[in-house]
Design an enzyme around this catalytic site. Sequence first.
Site, short mmCIF file in Angstrom:
data_model
loop_
_atom_site.label_atom_id
_atom_site.label_comp_id
_atom_site.label_asym_id
_atom_site.label_seq_id
_atom_site.Cartn_x
_atom_site.Cartn_y
_atom_site.Cartn_z
N ILE A 166 0.84 -1.20 0.00
CA ILE A 166 0.00 0.00 0.00
C ILE A 166 0.88 1.25 0.00
O ILE A 166 0.64 2.20 -0.76
CB ILE A 166 -0.95 0.02 1.21
CG1 ILE A 166 -1.82 -1.24 1.23
CG2 ILE A 166 -1.85 1.26 1.17
CD1 ILE A 166 -2.65 -1.38 2.50
N TYR A 167 1.91 1.23 0.83
CA TYR A 167 2.83 2.37 0.91
C TYR A 167 3.51 2.59 -0.44
O TYR A 167 3.65 3.73 -0.90
CB TYR A 167 3.87 2.11 2.00
CG TYR A 167 4.86 3.23 2.22
CD1 TYR A 167 4.46 4.41 2.83
CD2 TYR A 167 6.19 3.10 1.82
CE1 TYR A 167 5.37 5.44 3.04
CE2 TYR A 167 7.10 4.12 2.03
CZ TYR A 167 6.69 5.29 2.64
OH TYR A 167 7.58 6.31 2.84
#
Length: 335
Positions: A221-222
């Site tokens: 996600i990052y």
Amino acid sequence: MANDIATRFWLAATTSHTITVSLATLGGLWATCQLYQLASFTHLNLLHQTTIGRYAARSRDGRPTTWALVTGGSDGIGKGFAEELCQRGFNVILHGRNEKKLDGVKAELERQWPKSEIKIIVFDASSGFKEGSEKLEAVVGEIKALNITVLINNLGGGPFPSYMPLGEHSAARMREFIDVNATFTTDITRLMIPVLAKRSSALVMTVGSFVGAIGAPYVSIYSAVKAYGETLTRALHIEMKAEKLPIEVIHLQVGMVQTGREAARKVSFLIPSSRQLAASALAKVGCGLSVVTPYWPHAVQFNGMMSLPGWLMERMLLNMVSEERKTEQEALKKQ
């Protein structure tokens, strides 16, 4: 028959010559590209003179009259930027979610640079968007009358622990990563562009990460939101030119840095301190590029990894992330 042999010999010679010329041309093009990249690297990191001074102004008594807004300024890279900007003659607005920590940094900066004014604004990007953007708009409304010429989009990160398979994230954790790294950066930039556009010249600099360009396991996600930040910057870089707005827009590709959250990392050739990273970033202002790797050892590391075969790069990346994940797990056990 003699004519047939001569014809075949001629065809073979012609084919060989064509292949030789083609290979030589390709080799020449490759060498030219490598020389261009080397020249660009040398110019950016050794010869380029920063133009950060064009965004700063002082009164007759030497006090700064221009302001820089630094998001995520309570520690780490944000604090490093605040220190470097004070050193270069700016007043600084520190953003964060912890007012007590911000007050501590404010006092520290005022002791070191008594001529610079320091203000703080408080907004928690991890929870502040549950009711829309109204709270952030109100916060920006408190400072937009100031002579702000620089916006440093530094806020990033997410909930702890950071390293986790995608399937183990809750919806709330996923949303926090997106809000902190993408929603906040987009919204603060959207709100600040009309403010910056009123100045004769202004700067928007966004702190990104290598993982946004290559994608890393256990921080999927990052990685995705950092890729979003880079794409947003590339688009705005062109948009500012199209709109004839005097705003320079730069995205920073950053590797490992010793920050408040990663204090266990030791400063080394490949791991700068937060202030070293900030100084390297501000040194690139005015380079004309929309995306830069500010700390040159990071650039060598990143370009080296990108030139590797895919399977080897993936293995190296997994090893690096596994080490970071192990360190994080050990920190969790101590809590």
